[in-house]
Write an enzyme that holds these catalytic residues in place. Structure first.
Site, PDB file in Angstrom:
ATOM      1  CE1 TYR A 200      -4.276  -1.657   0.877  1.00  0.00           C
ATOM      2  CE2 TYR A 200      -2.744  -3.267   1.737  1.00  0.00           C
ATOM      3  CZ  TYR A 200      -4.013  -2.933   1.319  1.00  0.00           C
ATOM      4  OH  TYR A 200      -5.016  -3.869   1.340  1.00  0.00           O
ATOM      5  N   PRO A 292     -12.090   0.466  -1.058  1.00  0.00           N
ATOM      6  CG  PRO A 292     -11.311   0.088  -3.227  1.00  0.00           C
ATOM      7  CD  PRO A 292     -12.189   0.985  -2.430  1.00  0.00           C
ATOM      8  CE  LYS A 296     -10.619  -5.056   7.409  1.00  0.00           C
ATOM      9  NZ  LYS A 296      -9.957  -6.341   7.387  1.00  0.00           N
ATOM     10  CE1 TYR A 384      -5.134  -4.738   4.531  1.00  0.00           C
ATOM     11  CE2 TYR A 384      -4.306  -6.955   4.966  1.00  0.00           C
ATOM     12  CZ  TYR A 384      -4.640  -5.946   4.076  1.00  0.00           C
ATOM     13  OH  TYR A 384      -4.501  -6.151   2.727  1.00  0.00           O
TER      14      TYR A 384
HETATM   15  P1  RFL Z   1     -22.304  -8.034  -5.139  1.00  0.00           P
HETATM   16  O1  RFL Z   1     -21.008  -8.698  -5.383  1.00  0.00           O
HETATM   17  O2  RFL Z   1     -22.528  -6.692  -5.724  1.00  0.00           O
HETATM   18  O3  RFL Z   1     -23.442  -9.041  -5.636  1.00  0.00           O
HETATM   19  C1  RFL Z   1     -24.805  -8.641  -5.742  1.00  0.00           C
HETATM   20  C2  RFL Z   1     -25.472  -9.521  -6.756  1.00  0.00           C
HETATM   21  O4  RFL Z   1     -26.867  -9.176  -6.844  1.00  0.00           O
HETATM   22  C3  RFL Z   1     -27.251  -9.108  -8.198  1.00  0.00           C
HETATM   23  N1  RFL Z   1     -28.431  -8.221  -8.295  1.00  0.00           N
HETATM   24  C4  RFL Z   1     -29.686  -8.660  -8.429  1.00  0.00           C
HETATM   25  N2  RFL Z   1     -30.184  -9.905  -8.536  1.00  0.00           N
HETATM   26  C5  RFL Z   1     -31.539 -10.020  -8.680  1.00  0.00           C
HETATM   27  N3  RFL Z   1     -32.384  -8.953  -8.744  1.00  0.00           N
HETATM   28  C6  RFL Z   1     -31.910  -7.692  -8.640  1.00  0.00           C
HETATM   29  N4  RFL Z   1     -32.747  -6.658  -8.689  1.00  0.00           N
HETATM   30  C7  RFL Z   1     -30.509  -7.512  -8.484  1.00  0.00           C
HETATM   31  N5  RFL Z   1     -29.718  -6.419  -8.358  1.00  0.00           N
HETATM   32  C8  RFL Z   1     -28.472  -6.862  -8.246  1.00  0.00           C
HETATM   33  C9  RFL Z   1     -26.024  -8.597  -8.932  1.00  0.00           C
HETATM   34  O5  RFL Z   1     -26.029  -8.930 -10.305  1.00  0.00           O
HETATM   35  C10 RFL Z   1     -24.900  -9.310  -8.157  1.00  0.00           C
HETATM   36  O6  RFL Z   1     -24.569 -10.552  -8.727  1.00  0.00           O
HETATM   37  O7  RFL Z   1     -22.602  -7.882  -3.559  1.00  0.00           O
HETATM   38  P2  RFL Z   1     -22.231  -8.891  -2.372  1.00  0.00           P
HETATM   39  O8  RFL Z   1     -22.624 -10.296  -2.704  1.00  0.00           O
HETATM   40  O9  RFL Z   1     -22.770  -8.249  -1.154  1.00  0.00           O
HETATM   41  O10 RFL Z   1     -20.633  -8.894  -2.314  1.00  0.00           O
HETATM   42  C11 RFL Z   1     -19.911  -7.733  -1.978  1.00  0.00           C
HETATM   43  C12 RFL Z   1     -18.524  -7.758  -2.626  1.00  0.00           C
HETATM   44  O11 RFL Z   1     -18.663  -8.026  -3.999  1.00  0.00           O
HETATM   45  C13 RFL Z   1     -17.780  -6.422  -2.425  1.00  0.00           C
HETATM   46  O12 RFL Z   1     -17.967  -5.940  -1.105  1.00  0.00           O
HETATM   47  C14 RFL Z   1     -16.253  -6.556  -2.644  1.00  0.00           C
HETATM   48  O13 RFL Z   1     -15.968  -6.900  -3.959  1.00  0.00           O
HETATM   49  C15 RFL Z   1     -15.518  -5.255  -2.280  1.00  0.00           C
HETATM   50  N6  RFL Z   1     -14.076  -5.295  -2.563  1.00  0.00           N
HETATM   51  C16 RFL Z   1     -13.201  -5.929  -1.698  1.00  0.00           C
HETATM   52  N7  RFL Z   1     -13.662  -6.543  -0.590  1.00  0.00           N
HETATM   53  C17 RFL Z   1     -12.793  -7.217   0.232  1.00  0.00           C
HETATM   54  O14 RFL Z   1     -13.248  -7.748   1.258  1.00  0.00           O
HETATM   55  N8  RFL Z   1     -11.447  -7.330  -0.025  1.00  0.00           N
HETATM   56  C18 RFL Z   1     -10.905  -6.750  -1.124  1.00  0.00           C
HETATM   57  O15 RFL Z   1      -9.710  -6.934  -1.354  1.00  0.00           O
HETATM   58  C19 RFL Z   1     -11.791  -5.981  -1.988  1.00  0.00           C
HETATM   59  N9  RFL Z   1     -11.302  -5.393  -3.090  1.00  0.00           N
HETATM   60  C20 RFL Z   1     -13.559  -4.668  -3.688  1.00  0.00           C
HETATM   61  C21 RFL Z   1     -12.153  -4.723  -3.929  1.00  0.00           C
HETATM   62  C22 RFL Z   1     -14.376  -3.980  -4.596  1.00  0.00           C
HETATM   63  C23 RFL Z   1     -13.828  -3.354  -5.675  1.00  0.00           C
HETATM   64  N10 RFL Z   1     -14.710  -2.678  -6.550  1.00  0.00           N
HETATM   65  C24 RFL Z   1     -14.830  -3.004  -7.908  1.00  0.00           C
HETATM   66  C25 RFL Z   1     -15.678  -1.758  -5.996  1.00  0.00           C
HETATM   67  C26 RFL Z   1     -11.583  -4.094  -5.014  1.00  0.00           C
HETATM   68  C27 RFL Z   1     -12.411  -3.383  -5.877  1.00  0.00           C
HETATM   69  C28 RFL Z   1     -11.736  -2.665  -7.020  1.00  0.00           C
HETATM   70  C1  PHB Z   2      -7.126  -6.821  -4.611  1.00  0.00           C
HETATM   71  O1  PHB Z   2      -7.956  -6.657  -5.525  1.00  0.00           O
HETATM   72  O2  PHB Z   2      -6.254  -7.692  -4.672  1.00  0.00           O
HETATM   73  C2  PHB Z   2      -7.173  -5.915  -3.431  1.00  0.00           C
HETATM   74  C3  PHB Z   2      -8.051  -4.850  -3.429  1.00  0.00           C
HETATM   75  C4  PHB Z   2      -8.071  -4.005  -2.316  1.00  0.00           C
HETATM   76  C5  PHB Z   2      -7.216  -4.236  -1.263  1.00  0.00           C
HETATM   77  C6  PHB Z   2      -6.351  -5.314  -1.270  1.00  0.00           C
HETATM   78  C7  PHB Z   2      -6.325  -6.164  -2.367  1.00  0.00           C
HETATM   79  O3  PHB Z   2      -7.210  -3.395  -0.182  1.00  0.00           O
END
Ligand code: RFL
Ligand code: PHB
Length: 389
Positions: A200, A292, A296, A384
């Protein structure tokens, strides 16, 4: 159709809840707006807390994760060319697991299919009916056909843009939001990670993160303008900017290659209170979003799933509803602690557009203090690796 629990959303929250319920003999259906293939193209999280890994194990879907994931016992935090190697073992004797959200979601879909558990894809026009009564139901359209689902409980796992949250009456719903004036430009590339741990990195040019999925697949991010577009970036311009933001020692050995994915994510903090209305229970991004920086989002979705699953199990196995009644209160306590940590990490490490020199000096002092102070390092490590459920 009649089920005990109707789960809206086939992302990690909905699938994990579905699998845990299935294992406990509670029958559920998952309704997903997109296709399985589409859900699996979304590249997101990579760092898993112990609590999430344990839940996956409990759900019987951790076999591949145990074989293919990486164990990280520390993390590097840098400020220009100065850096701190934070050792989790020294402070908390725990580690994090590096395994992509895409792979975790694939494992959950495979397990769902193997168990012949019901999933409806391409679900449209989802409406929730009678959620404050004992007989809630859902109407939706699947491939042009109307489907009616009667159930006892509805789990709203449909992410930030989902419909579930909107069913909590507006005058009973408090939404707390903070938008950050920047986003993250992310690149996935088939290259060797620049370091064995995540870096980071705060720098005068802005924040950067060096992450990975496995020893041959890297995930890098750089802070960008919130209005920026991937069209403004080439692979070369990305690598050059990344090199300029990480300590020179690592910049010199950064392996570059073609990107296999490039995308921009906005950064926001968001919480919806309450997380429950009648027999509707919100989980994961449907109820809260974090920037992100602390890794978390997925992990907090998992802690919600833990609280909701435990409460539903009590309800069905002991005929006890007190945990369900306390769900929102219990989940929100942890959610706000995670919000605080994610906001703090984000504030310490990014360049803010209107930032004064005074504020820059404070950021530097925060880093210097962290580098020298064991208690501050222990607090970061504790958050973390993941707060207890
Ligand atoms: P999701 O993954 O958004 O899934 C929701 C699902 O619901 C569907 N949906 C519907 N289905 C039926 N009817 C409707 N009306 C609907 N509306 C929506 C969608 O198509 C989808 O499939 O939520 P969920 O399951 O709560 O999961 C949350 C996680 O995806 C999210 O918190 C993480 O990806 C965040 N995040 C990270 N979290 C970590 O714990 N560690 C990480 O390292 C981390 N890195 C990240 C991240 C998120 C990122 N972005 C893109 C914001 C890195 C990035 C860049
Ligand atoms: C990852 O996508 O690998 C990722 C994203 C956010 C973090 C750590 C890892 O804080």
């Amino acid at each position: 159709m009649r089920v005990q629990v109707a789960i809206i959303g086939g992302g990690p929250s909905g699938l994990l809840l579905g699998q845990l319920l299935h294992k406990a003999g509670i029958n559920a259906v998952v309704l997903e707006r997109k296709t399985r293939e589409y859900v699996l193209t979304r590249i997101r999280a990579g760092v898993l807390e112990r609590g999430l890994v344990d839940l996956l194990d409990q759900a019987g879907v951790a076999t591949r994760l145990k074989k293919e994931s990486l164990t990280h016992e520390g993390v590097m935090i840098s400020s220009n060319d100065d850096y701190l190697e934070l050792d989790f073992n020294k402070h908390i004797q725990q580690h994090v697991t590096v395994y992509g959200q895409t792979e975790l979601t694939r494992d959950l879909y495979d397990a769902r299919e193997a168990a012949h558990a019901k999933t409806l894809f391409n679900v449209e026009n989802v409406t929730l009916n009678d959620i404050t009564t004992d007989s809630p139901s859902i109407d939706c359209t699947v491939d042009g056909h109307t489907v009616h689902i009667d159930c006892d409980y509805i789990a709203g796992c449909d992410g930030y843009h989902g419909v579930s949250r909107q069913h909590i009456p507006q005058d009973k719903r408090n939404e707390f939001i903070k938008e950050y004036p920047f986003g993250w430009l992310g690149v996935m590339s088939e290259t060797t990670p620049v370091h064995s741990e995540l870096i980071y990195s705060m720098s005068d040019r802005g924040f950067a993160l060096c992450s990975m999925r496995n020893p041959k697949l890297t995930r890098y991010y750089i802070q960008c303008d919130s209005k920026d577009s991937v069209d403004n970036w080439s692979d070369d311009s990305f690598w050059n900017e990344l090199r300029g933001r990480i300590p020179e020692e690592y910049a010199a050995k950064l392996e570059t290659g073609p990107s296999i994915e490039m995308s921009i994510a906005p950064l926001r903090s968001f919480v919806c209170e309450p997380m429950q209305w009648g027999n509707l229970y919100l989980c994961g991004d449907a109820a809260h979003i974090v920037p992100p920086t602390g890794a978390k989002g997925l992990n907090t979705a998992a802690s919600d799933v833990h609280y909701l699953f435990t409460a539903l199990k009590h309800r069905y196995q002991e005929n006890e509803s007190t945990l369900l009644e306390r769900y929102s209160q219990t989940a929100l306590k942890r959610v706000w602690k995670v919000q605080r940590f994610s906001w703090w990490m984000t504030s310490m490490l990014h360049r803010f557009p209107e930032q004064s020199l005074f504020e820059r000096k404070l950021q530097q002092a925060e880093f210097d203090f962290l580098k020298q102070n064991d208690a501050a390092q222990a607090a970061l490590a504790t958050n973390y690796v993941g707060l207890p459920y």
